[in-house]
Design an enzyme around this catalytic site. Structure first.
Site, short mmCIF file in Angstrom:
data_model
loop_
_atom_site.label_atom_id
_atom_site.label_comp_id
_atom_site.label_asym_id
_atom_site.label_seq_id
_atom_site.Cartn_x
_atom_site.Cartn_y
_atom_site.Cartn_z
N HIS A 197 -6.99 -26.11 23.84
CA HIS A 197 -8.38 -25.91 23.43
C HIS A 197 -9.29 -27.11 23.56
O HIS A 197 -10.49 -27.01 23.31
CB HIS A 197 -8.42 -25.38 21.99
CG HIS A 197 -7.88 -24.00 21.85
ND1 HIS A 197 -6.54 -23.75 21.69
CD2 HIS A 197 -8.48 -22.79 21.88
CE1 HIS A 197 -6.34 -22.45 21.61
NE2 HIS A 197 -7.50 -21.84 21.72
N ASP A 237 -1.67 -27.81 22.83
CA ASP A 237 -2.88 -27.03 22.55
C ASP A 237 -3.84 -27.11 23.74
O ASP A 237 -4.23 -28.21 24.15
CB ASP A 237 -3.54 -27.59 21.29
CG ASP A 237 -4.65 -26.68 20.75
OD1 ASP A 237 -5.19 -25.87 21.52
OD2 ASP A 237 -4.96 -26.79 19.55
N CYS A 265 -7.81 -19.55 26.86
CA CYS A 265 -6.67 -20.29 26.32
C CYS A 265 -5.32 -19.67 26.70
O CYS A 265 -4.35 -20.39 26.92
CB CYS A 265 -6.80 -20.46 24.81
SG CYS A 265 -6.96 -18.92 23.88
#
Length: 462
Positions: free
Chosen positions: A350, A348, A130
């Site tokens: 993820h 994000d 990440c």
């Protein structure tokens, strides 16, 4: 995410060491039988690793695919700040401008199904990559500003919005005058002058996206970053901190043949050494000063974010020279691009998506752009982060230094977040002096950070 809690992380000793110990304990048997047994164990270990990677990828796809579509609530009465621009959500024009600007960020997420990463059998970065992905997003933002005309936004068409910030799927393809034309639905269509003029920008945008492809040949793809991380003692499946990623990005840009007029500078010990930056950017006449991306790794507190730095972070995100922050929550990296009131705006990484084959003509671009703005409270921000800035030329760099210096000097109660120095950095490592002699940890608010911090080894507290 923290690799020590991820099932994709490779634990303990290498398989070779384990096999050597087994060899010492085995009775005398033929070398052929031992070789077959060792190969069988290697194959079993590799299959287990692949299965765990697929399991983690599936989990992230379900978890973040669901949360991705949850709507964040924005306050119409408060201004929304995003990388130097202010949006009034009461105004329909500002609201549409914000939608387009946010959707124009390159959204680089976990991917699965790409060629194995260097030195491993991993075909996904889910569960450990990440910070590399947020680093890619920061670099991508710098490249878009560097290469695209001022005020550029992704030419995407929206259907009518259901509510304030609910962005629906693009209509008529991903890009105006590009996807529609090449998608086969061109009967009787006449391209406007605007569409023809936009073609070079669309092609350049597609080129930048391809530089971040999950393929060994991509200059800023996950394969290249993992390869460059080896010199820092990192490998595929390891945890990469914001500071290490900053140095990897610097190496990647330096190694790229596509960006001869751009350099990346990484601040050392929370100090931007101006002579070093000028040394990277200056060129003899008639060549122009090189553009520069300045990355500043910092730690804004001990175990938690020191609240006195919140106003400073806000002031930096209000500057047009800021290109974002590699940050996040503890064990969960995010790319911060703005704020509203006491909440950060972010992308994000993820959500695990299938790998896109960028070698195909007119490859799909939708998965590289996020339609859902997300936000979180400043109080949840991890203190470890890397802040990015961009300057086109020498005048812009001098103006950037003045603006950033004012922001960091007036916001902190006691110590600035980082400083600018007119001196040239004296590299004590080259002089044979241990760098540990130059590291100082300063106590703040009568709390001294302990040794079990999540990334204390990468930062100097000032």
């Amino acid at each position: 995410m923290d690799p020590t809690t991820s099932s994709t992380y490779v634990y303990g000793r290498s398989a070779t060491e384990d096999h050597l110990e087994d060899w010492d304990l085995l009775p005398s048997v033929s070398a052929g039988a031992l070789s077959q047994e060792v190969c069988s164990k290697d194959q079993e270990a590799e299959e287990r690793s692949k299965f765990k990677s697929r399991l983690v990828s599936a989990w992230n796809s379900v978890k973040y695919g669901w949360s991705l579509r949850q709507k964040s609530k924005f306050n119409k009465s408060s201004p929304l700040i995003m990388l130097g621009k202010t949006y009034n959500l009461k105004d329909d024009g500002d609201k549409e401008s914000f939608r387009r600007a946010f959707a124009s960020f390159l959204w680089l997420t976990y991917r699965r199904g790409f060629p194995p990463l260097p030195g491993s059998s991993l075909t996904t970065d889910s569960g450990w990559g990440c910070v590399l992905r947020t680093g890619q997003m920061l670099l991508a933002q710098g490249l878009l500003i560097h290469l695209m005309p001022p005020g550029w936004t992704w030419a995407v068409k929206y259907c009518a919005a259901k509510d304030d910030l609910d962005l629906l799927h693009p209509a008529d393809g991903a890009e105006c005058g590009w996807a529609g034309e090449e998608g086969g639905n061109t009967r009787g269509r006449k391209l406007s002058v605007g569409s023809l003029l936009d073609r070079p920008k669309l092609a350049k945008h597609r080129m930048v996206v391809s530089w971040f492809a999950d393929h060994p040949a991509a200059p800023f793809g996950i394969h290249k970053l993992v390869e460059l991380g080896k010199s820092s003692g990192k490998k595929a499946g390891d945890w990469y901190g914001p500071s290490i990623v900053a140095h990897i990005l610097k190496k990647a840009v330096a190694a790229s043949v596509d960006l001869p007029n751009l350099v990346v500078y990484v601040a050392q010990d929370c100090t931007v050494y101006l002579q070093d930056v000028r040394g990277l950017c200056e060129r003899p006449p008639p060549h122009c000063w090189k553009s520069v991306i300045v990355l500043v790794p910092v730690r804004l507190g001990g175990q938690e974010l020191n609240p006195s730095y919140i106003s400073c972070v806000k002031k930096l995100l209000m500057l047009q020279c800021c290109i974002g922050i590699i940050g996040g929550k503890p064990k969960h990296s995010l790319f911060f691009v703005g704020f509203q009131d006491d909440h950060l705006l972010y992308l994000d990484p993820h959500y695990c998506q299938p790998t896109v084959n960028i070698k195909k003509d007119n490859f799909a671009l939708e998965s590289f752009h996020c339609k859902y703005p997300r936000k979180m409270a400043f109080s949840r921000m991890d203190p470890s982060c890397t802040i990015g800035f961009y300057a086109k030329g020498q005048n812009e760099f001098e103006g950037m230094c003045a603006a950033v210096n004012e922001a960091v000097s007036t916001s902190a109660e006691t110590y600035p977040m980082f400083i600018f120095s007119d001196e040239k950095r004296w590299d004590v490592e080259e002089e044979g002096i241990p760098r540990t002699n130059s590291i100082t940890y300063l106590q703040r608010d009568n709390v001294l950070d302990n040794e079990d911090g999540n990334s204390m080894d990468e930062f100097v507290l000032i």
